[in-house]
Design a protein around this motif. Sequence first.
Motif, PDB file in Angstrom:
ATOM      1  N   HIS A   1       1.101   2.218   6.259  1.00 51.74           N
ATOM      2  CA  HIS A   1       1.329   0.929   5.600  1.00 51.74           C
ATOM      3  C   HIS A   1       2.823   0.669   5.428  1.00 51.74           C
ATOM      4  O   HIS A   1       3.291  -0.446   5.659  1.00 51.74           O
ATOM      5  CB  HIS A   1       0.665   0.902   4.216  1.00 51.74           C
TER       6      HIS A   1
ATOM      7  N   ALA B   1      -1.026  -0.179  -1.690  1.00 52.17           N
ATOM      8  CA  ALA B   1      -1.337  -1.127  -0.614  1.00 52.17           C
ATOM      9  C   ALA B   1      -2.455  -2.037  -1.092  1.00 52.17           C
ATOM     10  O   ALA B   1      -3.353  -1.613  -1.818  1.00 52.17           O
ATOM     11  CB  ALA B   1      -1.780  -0.365   0.639  1.00 52.17           C
TER      12      ALA B   1
ATOM     13  N   LEU C   1      -3.927  -4.281   6.172  1.00 50.14           N
ATOM     14  CA  LEU C   1      -2.888  -4.426   5.163  1.00 50.14           C
ATOM     15  C   LEU C   1      -2.607  -5.906   4.928  1.00 50.14           C
ATOM     16  O   LEU C   1      -2.227  -6.630   5.848  1.00 50.14           O
ATOM     17  CB  LEU C   1      -1.614  -3.700   5.602  1.00 50.14           C
TER      18      LEU C   1
END
Length: 173
Positions: free
Chosen positions: A26, A69, A77
């Motif tokens: 991420h 996240a 994401l």
Amino acid sequence: MTSDPSSTYYKRHPIAMTIHPLEIKHARQICEWAYEPPFDIYNWPSWEQMKKDGIEFGDSVLREAQYAAVLGNQLELIGFAQFFPIAGVTRLGLGLRPDLCSQGLGSAFARLIALEARKRAPRDEIDLEVLAWNSRAVRAYERAGFRIADTYSRPTPQGFAECHCMVYEPVDD
């Protein structure tokens, strides 16, 4: 530290948002995001530079302690959150993926993050800073339950700029 599976839904898009630990994959993606001017002030350095300098989520301890996240239905994401501890306050940092900006998603996104902050530190005041010229973000934060508490000048990567401190004060919590 995952949110309730019922999570928050975008008003105009049937995408659930949930909070998850911020993984290296991420972090790499966030560093690749490119916001259009004038929002490019929110672009991050490269992942390699952040790791080398040990800054923000490039520092594994800080990443685990403060960052999360925000993932969608397919675990894609959508954005990130930072929960920065100050005595009696959790200051939020947040970023929505650039291609999702200006689609009416910001208020649900900010509210989800504020509710997560409340779960993590129930007694803390929750606030965030936003550049005063970013009326798009200010409106989204107001719809999410934040109110401007103070306005001041602070340094940014592009020099000093007027900034609002907004405090989370939802009427329906």
